[in-house]
Design a protein around this motif. Sequence first.
Motif, PDB file in Angstrom:
ATOM      1  N   ALA A  87      -6.153  33.084 -27.715  1.00 47.20           N
ATOM      2  CA  ALA A  87      -7.112  32.020 -27.432  1.00 47.20           C
ATOM      3  C   ALA A  87      -8.516  32.418 -27.851  1.00 47.20           C
ATOM      4  O   ALA A  87      -9.257  31.628 -28.456  1.00 47.20           O
ATOM      5  CB  ALA A  87      -7.074  31.676 -25.938  1.00 47.20           C
ATOM      6  N   ILE A  88      -8.899  33.633 -27.556  1.00 50.80           N
ATOM      7  CA  ILE A  88     -10.269  34.043 -27.890  1.00 50.80           C
ATOM      8  C   ILE A  88     -10.434  34.244 -29.386  1.00 50.80           C
ATOM      9  O   ILE A  88     -11.527  34.044 -29.936  1.00 50.80           O
ATOM     10  CB  ILE A  88     -10.644  35.308 -27.096  1.00 50.80           C
ATOM     11  CG1 ILE A  88     -12.169  35.392 -26.964  1.00 50.80           C
ATOM     12  CG2 ILE A  88     -10.113  36.582 -27.757  1.00 50.80           C
ATOM     13  CD1 ILE A  88     -12.631  36.400 -25.923  1.00 50.80           C
ATOM     14  N   ASN A  89      -9.338  34.606 -30.092  1.00 46.00           N
ATOM     15  CA  ASN A  89      -9.421  34.701 -31.550  1.00 46.00           C
ATOM     16  C   ASN A  89      -9.653  33.322 -32.160  1.00 46.00           C
ATOM     17  O   ASN A  89     -10.415  33.174 -33.139  1.00 46.00           O
ATOM     18  CB  ASN A  89      -8.136  35.310 -32.115  1.00 46.00           C
ATOM     19  CG  ASN A  89      -8.076  36.815 -31.923  1.00 46.00           C
ATOM     20  OD1 ASN A  89      -9.118  37.467 -31.806  1.00 46.00           O
ATOM     21  ND2 ASN A  89      -6.877  37.363 -31.868  1.00 46.00           N
ATOM     22  N   SER A  90      -9.027  32.310 -31.575  1.00 48.25           N
ATOM     23  CA  SER A  90      -9.233  30.946 -32.073  1.00 48.25           C
ATOM     24  C   SER A  90     -10.672  30.498 -31.831  1.00 48.25           C
ATOM     25  O   SER A  90     -11.309  29.891 -32.704  1.00 48.25           O
ATOM     26  CB  SER A  90      -8.249  29.986 -31.393  1.00 48.25           C
ATOM     27  OG  SER A  90      -6.907  30.348 -31.684  1.00 48.25           O
ATOM     28  N   ARG A  91     -11.183  30.784 -30.632  1.00 48.14           N
ATOM     29  CA  ARG A  91     -12.578  30.440 -30.343  1.00 48.14           C
ATOM     30  C   ARG A  91     -13.522  31.170 -31.280  1.00 48.14           C
ATOM     31  O   ARG A  91     -14.518  30.599 -31.767  1.00 48.14           O
ATOM     32  CB  ARG A  91     -12.913  30.796 -28.896  1.00 48.14           C
ATOM     33  CG  ARG A  91     -12.275  29.884 -27.869  1.00 48.14           C
ATOM     34  CD  ARG A  91     -12.510  30.412 -26.469  1.00 48.14           C
ATOM     35  NE  ARG A  91     -13.939  30.646 -26.238  1.00 48.14           N
ATOM     36  CZ  ARG A  91     -14.414  31.421 -25.274  1.00 48.14           C
ATOM     37  NH1 ARG A  91     -13.558  32.067 -24.468  1.00 48.14           N
ATOM     38  NH2 ARG A  91     -15.711  31.566 -25.110  1.00 48.14           N
ATOM     39  N   GLN A  92     -13.221  32.420 -31.562  1.00 44.81           N
ATOM     40  CA  GLN A  92     -14.074  33.189 -32.457  1.00 44.81           C
ATOM     41  C   GLN A  92     -14.064  32.596 -33.866  1.00 44.81           C
ATOM     42  O   GLN A  92     -15.115  32.491 -34.524  1.00 44.81           O
ATOM     43  CB  GLN A  92     -13.608  34.641 -32.489  1.00 44.81           C
ATOM     44  CG  GLN A  92     -14.488  35.560 -33.361  1.00 44.81           C
ATOM     45  CD  GLN A  92     -13.987  36.991 -33.359  1.00 44.81           C
ATOM     46  OE1 GLN A  92     -12.912  37.276 -32.866  1.00 44.81           O
ATOM     47  NE2 GLN A  92     -14.786  37.893 -33.906  1.00 44.81           N
ATOM     48  N   ALA A  93     -12.885  32.199 -34.340  1.00 48.18           N
ATOM     49  CA  ALA A  93     -12.811  31.613 -35.685  1.00 48.18           C
ATOM     50  C   ALA A  93     -13.603  30.303 -35.754  1.00 48.18           C
ATOM     51  O   ALA A  93     -14.297  30.023 -36.753  1.00 48.18           O
ATOM     52  CB  ALA A  93     -11.347  31.374 -36.058  1.00 48.18           C
ATOM     53  N   ALA A  94     -13.536  29.481 -34.683  1.00 46.90           N
ATOM     54  CA  ALA A  94     -14.277  28.215 -34.675  1.00 46.90           C
ATOM     55  C   ALA A  94     -15.776  28.461 -34.687  1.00 46.90           C
ATOM     56  O   ALA A  94     -16.534  27.805 -35.427  1.00 46.90           O
ATOM     57  CB  ALA A  94     -13.881  27.398 -33.447  1.00 46.90           C
ATOM     58  N   ASN A 135     -25.412  33.814 -30.721  1.00 46.18           N
ATOM     59  CA  ASN A 135     -25.272  34.358 -29.364  1.00 46.18           C
ATOM     60  C   ASN A 135     -23.886  34.038 -28.781  1.00 46.18           C
ATOM     61  O   ASN A 135     -23.290  34.867 -28.077  1.00 46.18           O
ATOM     62  CB  ASN A 135     -26.358  33.796 -28.466  1.00 46.18           C
ATOM     63  CG  ASN A 135     -27.741  34.325 -28.832  1.00 46.18           C
ATOM     64  OD1 ASN A 135     -27.865  35.405 -29.424  1.00 46.18           O
ATOM     65  ND2 ASN A 135     -28.777  33.566 -28.519  1.00 46.18           N
ATOM     66  N   GLN A 136     -23.381  32.845 -29.053  1.00 48.46           N
ATOM     67  CA  GLN A 136     -22.050  32.497 -28.588  1.00 48.46           C
ATOM     68  C   GLN A 136     -20.985  33.414 -29.218  1.00 48.46           C
ATOM     69  O   GLN A 136     -20.044  33.848 -28.545  1.00 48.46           O
ATOM     70  CB  GLN A 136     -21.739  31.039 -28.913  1.00 48.46           C
ATOM     71  CG  GLN A 136     -22.531  30.043 -28.093  1.00 48.46           C
ATOM     72  CD  GLN A 136     -22.192  28.601 -28.452  1.00 48.46           C
ATOM     73  OE1 GLN A 136     -21.335  28.346 -29.305  1.00 48.46           O
ATOM     74  NE2 GLN A 136     -22.857  27.651 -27.806  1.00 48.46           N
ATOM     75  N   LEU A 137     -21.178  33.720 -30.503  1.00 46.52           N
ATOM     76  CA  LEU A 137     -20.241  34.623 -31.169  1.00 46.52           C
ATOM     77  C   LEU A 137     -20.307  36.020 -30.559  1.00 46.52           C
ATOM     78  O   LEU A 137     -19.268  36.671 -30.353  1.00 46.52           O
ATOM     79  CB  LEU A 137     -20.551  34.672 -32.667  1.00 46.52           C
ATOM     80  CG  LEU A 137     -19.633  35.564 -33.510  1.00 46.52           C
ATOM     81  CD1 LEU A 137     -18.182  35.063 -33.424  1.00 46.52           C
ATOM     82  CD2 LEU A 137     -20.098  35.610 -34.964  1.00 46.52           C
ATOM     83  N   ASP A 138     -21.513  36.489 -30.252  1.00 51.28           N
ATOM     84  CA  ASP A 138     -21.651  37.810 -29.625  1.00 51.28           C
ATOM     85  C   ASP A 138     -20.960  37.837 -28.258  1.00 51.28           C
ATOM     86  O   ASP A 138     -20.308  38.835 -27.896  1.00 51.28           O
ATOM     87  CB  ASP A 138     -23.130  38.175 -29.466  1.00 51.28           C
ATOM     88  CG  ASP A 138     -23.824  38.392 -30.804  1.00 51.28           C
ATOM     89  OD1 ASP A 138     -23.107  38.620 -31.804  1.00 51.28           O
ATOM     90  OD2 ASP A 138     -25.073  38.321 -30.847  1.00 51.28           O
ATOM     91  N   ALA A 139     -21.088  36.761 -27.488  1.00 51.06           N
ATOM     92  CA  ALA A 139     -20.443  36.699 -26.179  1.00 51.06           C
ATOM     93  C   ALA A 139     -18.926  36.700 -26.315  1.00 51.06           C
ATOM     94  O   ALA A 139     -18.215  37.357 -25.536  1.00 51.06           O
ATOM     95  CB  ALA A 139     -20.913  35.455 -25.428  1.00 51.06           C
ATOM     96  N   ILE A 140     -18.424  35.968 -27.322  1.00 47.05           N
ATOM     97  CA  ILE A 140     -16.981  35.931 -27.537  1.00 47.05           C
ATOM     98  C   ILE A 140     -16.473  37.313 -27.940  1.00 47.05           C
ATOM     99  O   ILE A 140     -15.405  37.770 -27.471  1.00 47.05           O
ATOM    100  CB  ILE A 140     -16.629  34.875 -28.606  1.00 47.05           C
ATOM    101  CG1 ILE A 140     -16.837  33.475 -28.035  1.00 47.05           C
ATOM    102  CG2 ILE A 140     -15.199  35.047 -29.093  1.00 47.05           C
ATOM    103  CD1 ILE A 140     -16.631  32.372 -29.054  1.00 47.05           C
ATOM    104  N   GLU A 141     -17.197  38.016 -28.780  1.00 50.78           N
ATOM    105  CA  GLU A 141     -16.776  39.360 -29.186  1.00 50.78           C
ATOM    106  C   GLU A 141     -16.781  40.317 -27.990  1.00 50.78           C
ATOM    107  O   GLU A 141     -15.908  41.192 -27.889  1.00 50.78           O
ATOM    108  CB  GLU A 141     -17.694  39.875 -30.296  1.00 50.78           C
ATOM    109  CG  GLU A 141     -17.496  39.143 -31.627  1.00 50.78           C
ATOM    110  CD  GLU A 141     -18.457  39.626 -32.699  1.00 50.78           C
ATOM    111  OE1 GLU A 141     -19.422  40.350 -32.340  1.00 50.78           O
ATOM    112  OE2 GLU A 141     -18.242  39.293 -33.874  1.00 50.78           O
ATOM    113  N   ALA A 142     -17.759  40.149 -27.079  1.00 44.04           N
ATOM    114  CA  ALA A 142     -17.775  40.987 -25.870  1.00 44.04           C
ATOM    115  C   ALA A 142     -16.564  40.682 -24.988  1.00 44.04           C
ATOM    116  O   ALA A 142     -15.909  41.598 -24.465  1.00 44.04           O
ATOM    117  CB  ALA A 142     -19.069  40.764 -25.095  1.00 44.04           C
TER     118      ALA A 142
END
Length: 330
Positions: A87-94, A135-142
């Motif tokens: 799920a988080i990989n999908s969010r990261q790709a989006a 910033n959203q991408l950084d939060a998702i990576e964390a």
Amino acid sequence: MRRPLTALTIAVVFATSASAADFVIEPTTVPVMKSVFGQVQSRDTLPARARIGGTVVEILIDEGDAVQFGDEIANVVDEKIALQLDAINSRQAAIEAQLENARTNVERARKLFERGTVAKTRLDEQQTAFDVLQNQLDAIEADKSVIVQQAKEGTVLAPASGRVLSVPVSQGSVVLAGETIARIAGGGYFLRLSLPERHAAGIKQGDEVTVGARGLTPSDDGEKLTTGHVAKVYPEISDGRVTADVEVDNLGDFFVGERTLVTIPIGSRETLLVPRPALMTRHGMDYVTVLKGDEETEVTVIPGESFTIDGEDFIEILTGLRAGDTVVAP
């Protein structure tokens, strides 16, 4: 001549002649030894715990195996972690796709601003939108790092070097976070003794003890015996017994909880000792030659325990001799 003993006090006065040695017997202080069973204990018994809940998919150790600190001993898998990671990989790709589009908008707005086509506010809006997505991408990576770390924590590691005492779970078991996967005995082994309360005052830290070979029966084979020392005497008496710990080298082959015979000094007493060559046995009777005046007389005696003093063998005489008697030995 007075001859000092190790941890004892003995005086044996003698004079030599051409054919015999005369020994004047004096009371000798010897240790009182008691044989008890000591139980092998490990200094540390540490549980190897699961850090996450899930299903045990692999167990790499068994009871009795030797492990080193940090060795992998089991694997626990939580299937929800894989779903969360997808799920988080999908969010990261989006977010990465939106971020790439925002970067293009910023570059376009900057070029138009440089030509004077758009206002500065337009460029600022595009830059802000880009920063929000970054910033959203950084939060998702964390968040993704946390999930990856949780997946890694499914590997159960040995908390210490030692031997595996028990493995209370099996492959396919469902465990919770913090549940014990294995028990490890580490830090080396020692012997724990439990003696009657009446011996408490006679046990001293540092006293030398004799440890028998493996098994619950005494051994007459000196090569199978080893020595140790009293490392600690506990100050509390429980149920009428005093507890002491004995340090012994090379107990690694023993099982934790195994018992072996230990001979420990619990006090001292006075007795009469003669060199072993002075004791003669004929027809099942023991004799010692005693000098009375100028005559040598054989006296019937009853021998007791044997002692080794400065490398020489002595025998205890229970009856038949008195302090001050002169014993003749070849």
